[in-house]
Every structure is written in C-alpha cells, then in structure tokens.
Design a protein around this motif. Structure first.
Motif, PDB file in Angstrom:
ATOM      1  N   GLU A  61      22.664  -3.124  30.330  1.00  0.00           N
ATOM      2  CA  GLU A  61      23.811  -2.034  29.611  1.00  0.00           C
ATOM      3  C   GLU A  61      24.210  -1.405  30.890  1.00  0.00           C
ATOM      4  N   GLY A  62      23.178  -0.735  32.170  1.00  0.00           N
ATOM      5  CA  GLY A  62      23.520  -0.049  33.170  1.00  0.00           C
ATOM      6  C   GLY A  62      24.294  -1.388  34.406  1.00  0.00           C
ATOM      7  N   GLU A  83      27.624  -1.676  33.058  1.00  0.00           N
ATOM      8  CA  GLU A  83      28.786  -0.243  33.180  1.00  0.00           C
ATOM      9  C   GLU A  83      29.255  -0.294  35.121  1.00  0.00           C
ATOM     10  N   ARG A  84      28.036  -0.572  36.114  1.00  0.00           N
ATOM     11  CA  ARG A  84      28.377  -0.606  37.164  1.00  0.00           C
ATOM     12  C   ARG A  84      29.350  -1.550  37.906  1.00  0.00           C
TER      13      ARG A  84
END
Length: 228
Positions: A33-34, A37-38
């Motif tokens: 997920e991180g 998002e990036r």
C-alpha cells in the motif's frame, strides 16, 4: 511504447520515471500500500495487487504492452510475471537481486529476454567513478569477463598506430572502434588510432592489466560510465 512494470519499489519506480521522461506510457503493478501511494503521488497509473498472478496482470492489458519488467525483490515472483508476459507476446526483463552467480543467470536467461541485476550495475558505476581517468567498464559480461571502453589520449602507447598493429593478449578481443565523437563501429584494421578515439575490448579479468598497459599505458586509469 507501452510498458508494464511489476514492482514499484526503488528499482521499479526509478525505471518508470526514466521511461516516462522519455515519452513512454508506464503502468505499475504493486501490492504494498505504501509503495502504491508513493507511485500514485508521483503521477503513475498503478494497479494494486500481486504481479505474479495472471488475473492482476490482465488488468494492465498485456496484449497492448510492448514489454513487461518484473522488478520486484522476489526472484520467483519476477520469473512468474515474465512467463505470463511471454504468453501475451511481451518482451520480458527480470530482475535478480541475489549476488550474481553464473548458474542463476543461466537458469533463467533462456526463458526471459533479459536478466538484470541492478546492484551489480551500480557497483560498476561506483568502480568507474572511484578509478577515474580514460578507461571505463561498460559491463561485467560474466564472472570472468568484462567489456571495457578505452579513450586514446596523447600519452596512449597506441596513439598513431593502426588497429592492425594492436596486439592484445590471448584472452582479449577488440569489438568496436569509434573516431572521436562518432558512434562506435566494427573495427577497420586500416584505421589509425588518434587522440580522442574510442575502442571497446572484451577481456578476461586476469588480462585487463595487460590490456590497459598496451592501450592506455601504465598510468592509464578508468573513467565513469553514466549509463551503468
């Protein structure tokens, strides 16, 4: 061109940026997920999911993609993604993160179009930058072979001599020659080496010192390769 990159981590995202800056369309596939998002914050189209699953890859419309780059840190996932890409007629590039070993390369090289190992390429660039001078390592072809590009300087022993007079060690081969800033071409034995010329040599690591002495002289040193 249209590219699908599996993995939006350090290697995948940087590769996507370079492709996008060159005018290509890039779709990223990532399950963290991180990282998703990036990548989205950076303006990329991202499909969230496991890139080693065909259902996820199908969301990227592989049939319209030119190539699939499997650039995650998981060797097995990368291989599976490449095999799925192959079924859709894509060129496939697979990342290997382990320390380079010839048996790993040979195991996968026949099934994918290209195997890359970013850490080793980065090491080549670092080595060139540290050495400095008029020699640059282009690529480590295998554990015992390296492509090396030499720039002829005023102090080079071969300056003023023809390519036919260049006598390299048994485990070294002249592959290309370029006049000044001109593109590299197949070597012409009658060409004379002049200051600013470039030659590319394939050599065994054990003979690189001898090749350096013959072409660049004892004081010859290495220069940085931007693309490595």
């Amino acid at each position: 061109m249209r590219f699908v990159i599996v993995g939006a981590g350090r290697v995948g995202l940087r590769t996507a940026r370079v492709l996008q800056e060159s005018g290509h369309h890039v779709v990223l596939i990532e399950q963290d997920e991180g990282a998703v998002e990036r990548a989205q914050t950076a303006g990329f189209e991202v499909i969230e999911g496991d890139g080693a699953i065909e259902e996820t890859l199908s969301l990227a419309d592989l049939d319209s993609a030119d190539a699939v780059g499997a650039l995650t840190g998981d060797l097995n996932d990368n291989f599976v993604a490449c095999m799925i890409g192959k079924q859709h007629g894509c060129r496939t590039v697979m990342r290997i993160d382990e320390d380079y070993r010839e048996e790993i390369y040979r195991r996968y090289a026949g099934d994918v179009d290209e195997v890359i190992y970013p850490e080793r390429l980065g090491a080549i660039a670092a080595k060139n930058a540290l050495l400095g001078g008029n020699i640059r390592a282009v690529a480590d072809v295998a554990q015992n072979l390296q492509l090396v590009e030499f720039t002829i300087t005023d102090a080079s022993p071969m300056n003023g001599y023809s390519l036919s007079e260049l006598e390299l060690p048994a485990n070294a081969r002249l592959l290309a020659h370029g006049k000044g800033k001109a593109a590299l071409t197949i070597p012409d034995a009658d060409e004379t080496l002049e200051e600013g010329d470039h030659i590319v040599v394939l050599a065994d690591f054990d003979t690189l010192g001898d090749v350096r002495s013959i072409v660049a002289g004892e004081s010859g040193r290495a220069t940085a390769l931007g693309g490595a």
